[in-house]
Design a protein around this motif. Structure first.
Motif, mmCIF file in Angstrom:
data_model
loop_
_atom_site.group_PDB
_atom_site.id
_atom_site.type_symbol
_atom_site.label_atom_id
_atom_site.label_comp_id
_atom_site.label_asym_id
_atom_site.label_seq_id
_atom_site.Cartn_x
_atom_site.Cartn_y
_atom_site.Cartn_z
ATOM 1 N N ASP A 33 44.220 37.776 64.786
ATOM 2 C CA ASP A 33 45.254 38.166 63.818
ATOM 3 C C ASP A 33 46.584 38.466 64.513
ATOM 4 O OD1 ASP A 33 46.251 38.691 61.321
ATOM 5 O OD2 ASP A 33 45.416 40.714 61.180
ATOM 6 N N GLY A 34 47.664 38.257 63.774
ATOM 7 C CA GLY A 34 48.994 38.650 64.252
ATOM 8 C C GLY A 34 49.899 37.478 64.633
ATOM 9 N N ARG A 37 53.337 37.870 62.742
ATOM 10 C CA ARG A 37 54.191 38.936 63.286
ATOM 11 C C ARG A 37 54.699 38.583 64.677
ATOM 12 N NH1 ARG A 37 49.908 43.356 62.171
ATOM 13 N NH2 ARG A 37 48.706 41.464 61.678
ATOM 14 N N ARG A 84 48.067 31.736 50.721
ATOM 15 C CA ARG A 84 49.355 31.640 51.435
ATOM 16 C C ARG A 84 50.177 30.447 50.941
ATOM 17 N NH1 ARG A 84 48.317 33.796 57.570
ATOM 18 N NH2 ARG A 84 47.080 35.607 56.954
HETATM 19 MG MG MG Z 1 47.086 38.580 59.427
#
Ligand code: MG
Ligand code: IPE
Ligand code: IPE
Length: 253
Positions: A33-34, A37, A84
């Motif tokens: 994850d990430g 970001r 998404r």
């Molecule tokens: Mg995520």
């Protein structure tokens, strides 16, 4: 007077070069994850994060091979990720092909077998074909099992298992009385695999997000603030070292 606390000693971590190949988790699962970001922090579009994350997958595969992990299950796309924007979903669906184009020869060299868990049939044809090709190419390999959770959801998995169980009971292939944890587990996508010993989640989030709901019953959890594209072999080893210090009790003493 100072009091000695022997249990504190256990918490001291060994440096990387001292790392011993003992008590290595057989099955490591990762919620990668990430990516979004990571990209945002650099002023880049989210898809740039996914692209960078693709190379981190191979970095992690190399580490898993090096440290003799048996199974590496990577959460690649969840059943909820369809929510998404279409552009992002389309990009994510092209990544397996790109990853395999770039790394399949190295996976072969490293004796890695590629498998998937999840609702494979609902993936776009081009994604399925690329992954299916890799599964066939690598099916005789008996090193690391690289297991992509692709269009995977833990609840979806349990529901599809239930449907098959109902069908099998109706068709007298299975008696309701014989249903136990072992039989049930054989209806899951992870049939034949041991449960994850260690779950890693990157990016600072501390939740399961519908990953391996059944299988994580007794897994050890390890979280890092690091965004997935920045995850390294050193981080992987940090997780393994932490795992080595855990005392697993499974409800016993
Ligand atoms: Mg995520
Ligand atoms: C993980 O990164 C990759 C997938 C879920 C496919 P994210 O895309 O979730 O990145 P963040 O959480 O938005 O930073
Ligand atoms: C979990 O990450 C799914 C994958 C890593 C493939 P998400 O980013 O989708 O999870 P949430 O939305 O933060 O729970």
């Amino acid at each position: 007077m100072s009091i000695k606390l022997p249990f504190l000693k256990k918490k001291q971590k060994k440096p990387l070069n001292d790392f011993e190949l003992i008590n290595i988790p057989s099955h490591v699962a990762i919620i990668m994850d990430g990516n979004g970001r990571w990209a945002k922090k650099r002023g880049l579009p989210r898809i740039a994060g996914h692209k960078a994350g693709m190379d981190t997958v191979q970095t992690t595969v190399r580490a898993a091979v090096k440290y003799e992990v048996d199974v590496l299950t990577l959460f690649t796309f969840s059943t909820e990720n369809w929510k998404r924007p279409k552009l992002e979903v389309d990009f994510l669906m092209k990544l397996p092909k790109e990853f395999l184009h770039k790394y399949l020869p190295e996976l072969m060299e490293n004796n890695v077998r590629v498998e998937t868990i999840g609702d494979f049939d609902s993936l776009p044809a081009h994604t399925r074909e690329a992954v299916q090709h890799a599964k066939e190419q690598t099916k005789e390999n008996d090193g690391l099992l690289l297991n992509f959770a692709l269009n995977y959801g833990g609840r979806d998995e349990i529901i599809q298992a239930m449907k098959q169980i109902v069908t099998d009971v109706e068709q007298q292939q299975l008696s309701a009385e014989s249903l136990d944890e072992h039989v049930f587990a054989n209806y899951l996508y992870t049939k034949g695999l041991s449960d994850p010993d260690l779950l890693i989640r990157t990016s600072g989030e501390q939740r399961i997000s519908n990953f391996l709901l059944w299988q994580l019953a007794y897994s050890e959890f390890w979280f890092t603030e690091t965004y997935w594209p920045d995850f390294t072999e050193e981080k992987f080893v940090e997780a393994l070292q932490d795992y080595q210090l855990r005392k697993r009790r499974y409800g016993g003493l």
